[in-house]
Design an enzyme around this catalytic site. Sequence first.
Site, PDB file in Angstrom:
ATOM      1  N   HIS A  52       0.854  -1.193   0.000  1.00  0.00           N
ATOM      2  CA  HIS A  52       0.000   0.000   0.000  1.00  0.00           C
ATOM      3  C   HIS A  52       0.890   1.244   0.000  1.00  0.00           C
ATOM      4  CE1 HIS A  52      -2.112   3.330   1.964  1.00  0.00           C
ATOM      5  NE2 HIS A  52      -3.253   2.792   1.538  1.00  0.00           N
ATOM      6  N   GLY A  53       1.913   1.224   0.839  1.00  0.00           N
ATOM      7  CA  GLY A  53       2.936   2.264   0.810  1.00  0.00           C
ATOM      8  C   GLY A  53       2.732   3.440   1.756  1.00  0.00           C
ATOM      9  N   ASP A  54       1.532   3.572   2.323  1.00  0.00           N
ATOM     10  CA  ASP A  54       1.268   4.696   3.245  1.00  0.00           C
ATOM     11  C   ASP A  54       0.240   4.234   4.274  1.00  0.00           C
ATOM     12  OD1 ASP A  54       1.077   7.186   4.429  1.00  0.00           O
ATOM     13  OD2 ASP A  54       0.291   8.228   2.674  1.00  0.00           O
ATOM     14  N   LEU A  55       0.501   3.036   4.820  1.00  0.00           N
ATOM     15  CA  LEU A  55      -0.538   2.380   5.630  1.00  0.00           C
ATOM     16  C   LEU A  55      -0.449   2.780   7.101  1.00  0.00           C
ATOM     17  CD1 LEU A  55      -2.927   0.474   5.322  1.00  0.00           C
ATOM     18  CD2 LEU A  55      -1.401  -1.440   5.794  1.00  0.00           C
ATOM     19  N   ASN A  74      -5.437   5.725   6.923  1.00  0.00           N
ATOM     20  CA  ASN A  74      -5.623   5.273   5.543  1.00  0.00           C
ATOM     21  C   ASN A  74      -6.298   3.907   5.410  1.00  0.00           C
ATOM     22  OD1 ASN A  74      -4.833   7.563   4.257  1.00  0.00           O
ATOM     23  ND2 ASN A  74      -2.702   6.933   3.968  1.00  0.00           N
TER      24      ASN A  74
END
Length: 292
Positions: A198-201, A205
């Site tokens: 996901h990269g920005d969890l 978010n």
Amino acid sequence: MLPGHLEPTLVDLLGKILGRSVSILKCSPVRGGCIHHATELKTGQGSFFLKYNRIEELANFQAEARGLRLLESAGALKVPQVLLVSDSGSHAFILMEFILPGPHSDDFWTTFGHSLANLHWNTSSRYGLDHDNFIGRLSQSNTWHNNWISFFIEERMGAQLKLAKQKGLTSSNLHTAFEALFKRLPNLIPDEPPSLLHGDLWSGNFLVGPKGEACIVDPAVYYGHREAELAFTRLFGGFEPQFYSSYMNAWPLKEGWEERVGLFNLYPLMVHLNLFGKGYLREIYDILSKFS
Ligand code: ADP
């Protein structure tokens, strides 16, 4: 209230997508975002989630749509369906399925943990992505690398360090400490194959979806080291213990991962330094002194 020209554009485009005329009944602001204007758009054809901002943010919305679609195609976790990304006058916007919040199911965290491991099973031959995207407002370079260490140094920590220098947020001490860390990094991080992240969890978010399941939003996707994702979840307090035990049951992480959380979080902390200023320097120095 939407900026004047947005409403007719939305009515027109949404009508084309749904194949019938649409009327907007109400726009209610949705709180919790960091960057854009978020709105629940109530129409005669149901609710939709709209984010809009100045036209300069169009590329950000386009990247968000690509990221959401990639995550959706992995089929591991609920992701809102993107309906359209467009612009109108001086504004850009993204329109997607509105996630109606449901009750937290009893096995919410357990299911979330093993579903995230399922997402991470999606792999690639290299670390990176076929396009660059954004983390918050900052651009995120996803140039492909054959190994995680060089990706993490060049596309993540190094890129943010360079930006921080341009913004006058760094000192020679900080650069020296990062240089020392970069030399040691191959001995500090165990190998993992590239995983779809996901990269920005962080906790802002994900939402509880209509069936009580986790629904992930606002990604900064790439194929990366999966410990980076688990570390991110710990950035602001962490998720519930069942989440981690369920993830570990599904696909154990290598020994010592919890001691490496700070190391991986140097990236989001550098992002925060660049977005919000020097208040994050102390934590960055603390981690650097532990590892370099
Ligand atoms: P930003 O990009 O400005 O940070 P977010 O994507 O985080 O905005 O969205 C803002 C808020 O809207 C989030 O905190 C979340 O609670 C909510 N949200 C995000 N996506 C949806 C959706 N598809 N349906 C309903 N609510 C959503």
